[in-house]
Design a protein around this motif. Structure first.
Motif, PDB file in Angstrom:
ATOM      1  N   SER A  19       0.864  -1.182   0.000  1.00  0.00           N
ATOM      2  CA  SER A  19       0.000   0.000   0.000  1.00  0.00           C
ATOM      3  C   SER A  19       0.898   1.229   0.000  1.00  0.00           C
ATOM      4  O   SER A  19       1.846   1.305   0.789  1.00  0.00           O
ATOM      5  CB  SER A  19      -0.897   0.019   1.234  1.00  0.00           C
ATOM      6  N   ILE A  20       0.584   2.174  -0.879  1.00  0.00           N
ATOM      7  CA  ILE A  20       1.386   3.390  -0.965  1.00  0.00           C
ATOM      8  C   ILE A  20       0.469   4.606  -0.914  1.00  0.00           C
ATOM      9  O   ILE A  20      -0.471   4.717  -1.702  1.00  0.00           O
ATOM     10  CB  ILE A  20       2.219   3.444  -2.259  1.00  0.00           C
ATOM     11  N   ILE A  21       0.759   5.501   0.018  1.00  0.00           N
ATOM     12  CA  ILE A  21      -0.018   6.732   0.167  1.00  0.00           C
ATOM     13  C   ILE A  21       0.964   7.900   0.088  1.00  0.00           C
ATOM     14  O   ILE A  21       2.038   7.862   0.689  1.00  0.00           O
ATOM     15  CB  ILE A  21      -0.766   6.763   1.516  1.00  0.00           C
ATOM     16  N   ILE A  48       4.049   6.358  12.613  1.00  0.00           N
ATOM     17  CA  ILE A  48       5.471   6.526  12.326  1.00  0.00           C
ATOM     18  C   ILE A  48       5.696   7.987  11.945  1.00  0.00           C
ATOM     19  O   ILE A  48       4.783   8.641  11.453  1.00  0.00           O
ATOM     20  CB  ILE A  48       5.914   5.557  11.193  1.00  0.00           C
ATOM     21  N   ALA A  49       6.909   8.495  12.194  1.00  0.00           N
ATOM     22  CA  ALA A  49       7.186   9.898  11.890  1.00  0.00           C
ATOM     23  C   ALA A  49       8.625  10.044  11.412  1.00  0.00           C
ATOM     24  O   ALA A  49       9.480   9.210  11.725  1.00  0.00           O
ATOM     25  CB  ALA A  49       6.951  10.779  13.109  1.00  0.00           C
ATOM     26  N   ILE A  50       8.881  11.130  10.669  1.00  0.00           N
ATOM     27  CA  ILE A  50      10.219  11.367  10.122  1.00  0.00           C
ATOM     28  C   ILE A  50      10.550  12.840  10.194  1.00  0.00           C
ATOM     29  O   ILE A  50       9.638  13.695  10.201  1.00  0.00           O
ATOM     30  CB  ILE A  50      10.303  10.848   8.664  1.00  0.00           C
ATOM     31  N   ARG A  51      11.836  13.149  10.275  1.00  0.00           N
ATOM     32  CA  ARG A  51      12.308  14.532  10.171  1.00  0.00           C
ATOM     33  C   ARG A  51      13.096  14.667   8.880  1.00  0.00           C
ATOM     34  O   ARG A  51      13.607  13.688   8.357  1.00  0.00           O
ATOM     35  CB  ARG A  51      13.168  14.888  11.388  1.00  0.00           C
ATOM     36  N   PHE A  62       6.073  -0.839   8.035  1.00  0.00           N
ATOM     37  CA  PHE A  62       5.753   0.539   7.653  1.00  0.00           C
ATOM     38  C   PHE A  62       7.036   1.333   7.377  1.00  0.00           C
ATOM     39  O   PHE A  62       7.957   1.326   8.192  1.00  0.00           O
ATOM     40  CB  PHE A  62       4.940   1.221   8.766  1.00  0.00           C
ATOM     41  N   THR A  63       7.056   2.028   6.235  1.00  0.00           N
ATOM     42  CA  THR A  63       8.212   2.830   5.839  1.00  0.00           C
ATOM     43  C   THR A  63       7.740   4.196   5.374  1.00  0.00           C
ATOM     44  O   THR A  63       6.782   4.299   4.609  1.00  0.00           O
ATOM     45  CB  THR A  63       8.994   2.149   4.699  1.00  0.00           C
ATOM     46  N   ILE A  64       8.440   5.242   5.836  1.00  0.00           N
ATOM     47  CA  ILE A  64       8.230   6.582   5.280  1.00  0.00           C
ATOM     48  C   ILE A  64       9.401   6.861   4.359  1.00  0.00           C
ATOM     49  O   ILE A  64      10.570   6.720   4.747  1.00  0.00           O
ATOM     50  CB  ILE A  64       8.195   7.672   6.366  1.00  0.00           C
ATOM     51  N   HIS A  76       4.647   3.617   2.923  1.00  0.00           N
ATOM     52  CA  HIS A  76       4.585   2.318   2.274  1.00  0.00           C
ATOM     53  C   HIS A  76       4.250   1.271   3.337  1.00  0.00           C
ATOM     54  O   HIS A  76       4.942   1.210   4.366  1.00  0.00           O
ATOM     55  CB  HIS A  76       5.921   1.964   1.619  1.00  0.00           C
ATOM     56  N   ILE A  77       3.232   0.491   3.077  1.00  0.00           N
ATOM     57  CA  ILE A  77       2.883  -0.615   3.969  1.00  0.00           C
ATOM     58  C   ILE A  77       3.179  -1.904   3.202  1.00  0.00           C
ATOM     59  O   ILE A  77       2.506  -2.220   2.214  1.00  0.00           O
ATOM     60  CB  ILE A  77       1.405  -0.577   4.400  1.00  0.00           C
TER      61      ILE A  77
END
Lengths: 114, 114
Positions: A19-21, A48-51, A62-64, A76-77
């Motif tokens: 899954s891609i958002i 999940i969070a990213i800087r 889960f990937t950002i 991305h799931i």
């Protein structure tokens, strides 16, 4: 005015698929980019969070992915499961003297079929 | 676990009534927020507070006011409810310092204005 634009509005993925958002933003002062997951009848919860100092962050399935020059980030799931069926919100915020507040996208309703 | 409690799960009010939505958090968080969630529009920030008696307008403050007399409690007030304020209202809190921006949401109050 929506400061964070999210797509697609809805998504159907088969079990085991990816899954891609996607999200895009304009304000280059944003320095924190979280994703929230919301199940029916519940409030959103941080997933999940990213800087912007890194281009990718992975936590389990889960990937950002973060592209600072394009001002875009995506979730991305991997190996999507029926239990992942939920609404997903991307968001962005910046630090300021009066604290901060998250600007959310409009959300993506994800359905993972068995 | 952090708990954010919203006083009512469902609320039905008449046009013109004054409506109070209450939110209490139990983790001594500095920041508290009120969001409104509508289908297709995502979460929109109404007001937030970064300290007792301090408040900041969000993206859609018109028709709303807030009160934060104690650190743990943040109230949203609809001075004269209108039908276009029918919505899901979500309260959230967060520690407030940089590096600790995670929002903890309540389960929401579904308000219907007839």
């Amino acid at each position: 005015q929506q400061q964070v634009k999210q797509s697609p509005q809805s998504l159907i993925v088969q079990k085991g698929g990816i899954s891609i958002i996607n999200c895009a933003y304009e304000n280059t002062a944003f320095d924190y980019f979280p994703w929230y997951q919301q199940f029916p009848g519940k409030g959103p919860a941080l997933l999940i969070a990213i800087r912007p100092d890194v281009s990718e962050k992975k936590e389990g399935r889960f990937t950002i992915s973060f592209n600072k020059s394009a001002k875009q980030f995506s979730l991305h799931i991997m190996d999507s499961q029926p239990g992942d069926s939920a609404t997903y919100f991307c968001a962005a915020s910046m630090n300021s003297n009066s604290g901060y507040a998250l600007n959310f996208g409009k959300g993506t309703s994800l359905l993972v079929t068995p | 676990d952090v708990k954010v409690t919203q006083s009512s799960r469902y609320l039905v009010k008449r046009t013109g009534e004054k409506v109070f939505l209450e939110c209490v958090q139990d983790m001594d968080h500095e920041n508290m927020f009120w969001y409104r969630q509508d289908p297709g529009l995502g979460l929109r920030l109404i007001y937030f507070s970064y300290d007792v008696k301090m408040k900041e307008k969000g993206d859609i403050p018109e028709g709303y006011s807030v009160s934060r007399e104690k650190k743990e409690r943040f109230s949203l007030i609809l001075e004269s409810a209108s039908t276009n304020q029918t919505s899901m209202y979500l309260c959230a809190s967060s520690p407030g310092n940089r590096g600790n921006e995670k929002l903890f949401f309540g389960s929401g109050t579904q308000l219907s204005v007839l």
